[in-house]
Scaffold this motif. Sequence first.
Motif, PDB file in Angstrom:
ATOM      1  N   PRO A  55     -14.477   1.510   3.303  1.00 15.31           N
ATOM      2  CA  PRO A  55     -13.698   0.302   2.980  1.00 15.31           C
ATOM      3  C   PRO A  55     -13.035  -0.324   4.199  1.00 15.31           C
ATOM      4  N   VAL A  56     -13.258  -1.626   4.371  1.00 11.92           N
ATOM      5  CA  VAL A  56     -12.764  -2.361   5.535  1.00 11.92           C
ATOM      6  C   VAL A  56     -11.241  -2.359   5.524  1.00 11.92           C
ATOM      7  N   THR A  57     -10.623  -1.928   6.608  1.00  4.77           N
ATOM      8  CA  THR A  57      -9.168  -1.826   6.665  1.00  4.77           C
ATOM      9  C   THR A  57      -8.548  -3.139   7.132  1.00  4.77           C
ATOM     10  N   MET A  98     -16.739  -2.243   0.696  1.00  6.80           N
ATOM     11  CA  MET A  98     -15.923  -3.085  -0.179  1.00  6.80           C
ATOM     12  C   MET A  98     -14.567  -2.422  -0.424  1.00  6.80           C
ATOM     13  N   GLN A  99     -13.517  -3.216  -0.412  1.00  8.03           N
ATOM     14  CA  GLN A  99     -12.179  -2.707  -0.675  1.00  8.03           C
ATOM     15  C   GLN A  99     -11.875  -2.740  -2.168  1.00  8.03           C
ATOM     16  N   ASN A 102      -5.906  -2.105  -4.728  1.00  7.85           N
ATOM     17  CA  ASN A 102      -4.980  -1.150  -5.331  1.00  7.85           C
ATOM     18  C   ASN A 102      -3.763  -0.869  -4.460  1.00  7.85           C
ATOM     19  N   HIS A 103      -3.631  -1.611  -3.346  1.00  6.84           N
ATOM     20  CA  HIS A 103      -2.514  -1.412  -2.420  1.00  6.84           C
ATOM     21  C   HIS A 103      -2.388  -2.680  -1.602  1.00  6.84           C
ATOM     22  N   VAL A 104      -1.181  -2.972  -1.154  1.00 10.37           N
ATOM     23  CA  VAL A 104      -0.949  -4.218  -0.424  1.00 10.37           C
ATOM     24  C   VAL A 104      -1.853  -4.333   0.806  1.00 10.37           C
ATOM     25  N   ASP A 105      -2.091  -3.218   1.507  1.00  9.42           N
ATOM     26  CA  ASP A 105      -2.932  -3.258   2.705  1.00  9.42           C
ATOM     27  C   ASP A 105      -4.409  -3.442   2.374  1.00  9.42           C
ATOM     28  N   ASN A 106      -4.817  -3.086   1.166  1.00 10.25           N
ATOM     29  CA  ASN A 106      -6.213  -3.220   0.763  1.00 10.25           C
ATOM     30  C   ASN A 106      -6.500  -4.579   0.119  1.00 10.25           C
ATOM     31  N   THR A 107      -5.515  -5.113  -0.595  1.00  3.22           N
ATOM     32  CA  THR A 107      -5.721  -6.367  -1.317  1.00  3.22           C
ATOM     33  C   THR A 107      -5.936  -7.538  -0.375  1.00  3.22           C
TER      34      THR A 107
END
Length: 846
Positions: A55-57, A98-99, A102-107
């Motif tokens: 998943p792309v950070t 794909m992200q 489920n978290h502010v950094d992932n959204t």
Amino acid sequence: MNQKKLLLFLVVFFCASVHAELPDEFKKFPEACRPENVALKIIRLYVNSSESTTPVTYPEVCSWFGALRFAKISNDKKLLEKLENRFIPILGENSGAMQTPNHVDNTVFGVIPLQLYMQTKKEAYYDIGIDFADRQWIVPANPSPGNAEKYRQLSEKGLSWQTRFWIDDMFMITAIQSQAFLASGDVKYINRAAHEMVAYLDSLQRPNGLFYHHQPDAPFFWGRGNGWMAVGMADLLTYLPEDNPNRLRILEEYRKMMNALKNYRNEEGIWNQLIDDPDAWTETSGSAMFTYAMITGVKKGWLDVDEYAPVVRKAWLALVTYMNENGALRNVCVGTNIGNTKQYYLDRNRVTGDRHGQAAMLWCALALYDTDSNHSVVNLCSLDYEHGVLSPAFHPEITEYTCYTCVGENIITPIITTPFYGSKVTGTDPIDIDLGSTTSTITVFSMDELNNKVYTVNFVRGNYENYTDKILNNDFDLAPDPTDCSKSVSVVPEVGGFDGWLKSDGTKDTAWRPKNSTCKQFYGWTCDLSLTGSSTSQGINTDASNKHGDWVCWVGGNRSSYSEFELSQTINDLPAGMYKVQCLFAVGSGNRKNNQRVFANNNVQYYGSPSDYQNNLVSGENYAFAGHTSFEENKLAEMMIYVDIKAQESLKIGVRTSNKLSNGNTVKQESPMFKVDYFRLLKVDPTHASNANLAQIILNVGELNFSPQTLVYDVMLPAGTETVTAVPVPVFQDAVISGGGNVDVSSGSGVFSIVITSPDGSVTNTYTINYKVDSDSGEKTVSKRIIYSVVDNKLTVKGTNAYTVYNIHGIKIADVKTDGLEATVDLMQGVYIVKTKEAKTFKIIV
């Protein structure tokens, strides 16, 4: 959908139309500091990087997002295509990247498909991106009892369930919601972002305008943490409608923060790891974020141009000095969780090329980029020839060159880079110089194709000879033939019966390893593999981002005791003369960063700078330093050594390293200790190798009548000049230049000194410029003909037949026709732009 597209058009049109003319401080940068050139370097690094399979950070999202925005404002369709092609596999064969929102950094990942939708109008991208934005406000099903209560309370306040009250969030949340607003035209998204921002301001902003990393656990003004807030407010205000009830509050706190930052700058004009600690180290990712926020504020009219534009210019020029030749930013703080001591933040590692810094610098370049003027940019960014030596060294503003070609090389091909992927260039076909001297022209066109620039290259047979064919297996694409180790086979698993390609369990490997082969050695190269311990991490594979050809050599090990490892090859029967040895080389960081160096006989070049080798230089060698700042194990960089070969003397070339760190400690070997590829050998013209002259010194302000033999100059600068930049251009590109750069002349004078050392290191010259700023006598020279003065609120302009006066907002104040006579204009106090009939433009303050 038609209504959505209409809303998208109206929102994008409105936001794009709010654009003020760039102030003078945001223009006329030195070539290396031009926003499009900086952006190009950063974007090329990103586009050429490996695509994530997990998943792309968010750091990559920020770089990707910046590149997409740059593609939009520069109208670079080829760049957009490359960036879209990174996303398409995520919808299929590379779905692991794909992200999940489920978290502010992932959204925040959702900004990528939303940007792609707005530029391509492909509905699939909209559906993905808008889902990310929506799910940031949809409470997950079946949360734990503790989370269920927390989410309920947040929801009652109109806040996202992802709210953490960490300052980082105020970019992540506002970015995805703002992009959803731009893509859909639905104000609920931008209203959410504004409401969220006010909640964070209420909770986290301190009376001085800055923000603790976290309240109450981390009461420290961490640079990049504050940077997220600065960028978040600047971008939110850019898109937030004027009638939003939270706008004035956000604007007020934004201005309070910018004022605080202005007062906390260090001597360089940028900011420290802890903003309010003058003893902390300079941190560049946060500094770039602050600079971006100020650029945006000046352009939008939220910040006073006279107060903040000079701050921005100084910060930008300082930040560019922290970029290496490949566009990687150094002094970037690593990812940082909250810490409860000041020392925790001061001890954080500093890295080069981290995407936190890359993205922030790209945003700055994006904000400084002047769409109107840059559509007419016609410079090449670089020009080189693999089998030729260019003189003078390339500079975009120099258009006449001589290329000295090698004996026996009849076909020569230019290697160029342009400011934009979509730039049109002609004259890049291979040149046939078999008949001797010839001339070639390369024409580069602006993006709108209304302007062009022609570079002329005169090819001359030089006193150069290419001896690369004397190096066995120079490109590491050969392995020993298992039936006769003195012969070679191609590095392909099927060739040689999988010899060296099988693991100990008999399964097929992805690399050729000498310890697993019959011959136990590299073809053409000698080394003592016992010095690498029991490790089999040596061989030839494909793991390098910018290798030449298909393969690269790597050497690693696991030996704990001190050892000096050497990979070498000896070349005999070379004619006497001066030679240049080149290769591509990579060194990792941490315990992989030892004293790796390339050598040619007793001459060596260390990969980094002198400061990287405090206690592990090897005595008895003639050493120099490549000065590379990016220590990444898979990123190869150019290395170069000049060596004088006497009659009947052999040349031994290769790589040396030990397992000793800069602090003198011996550590266990790691893998890779180094990677190396593409050795080359060129016999050079000795008169060129010993040339330590400059061909030109290019000033961004003032005039200099340059001559290579004149070493000292006196230059008068226009009144009001505070900084001046000199760019030295050597006669031959391999010359080593030290010193120079930006000079502060705010005191009225300054000195620029630069030392140039010939490519072979035998000759050194020092050029000096004594700057003096012209005193303000009331009359100021705009050009050799146009002079103006301001006395008692009256503007007088001489040397032109007509001129127009505008206020700082671009509104015309007066049209004046002088017919060659003096004519005055009465003006109120303020800042004005004057444009003469001859198209000379200047700023005045009344």
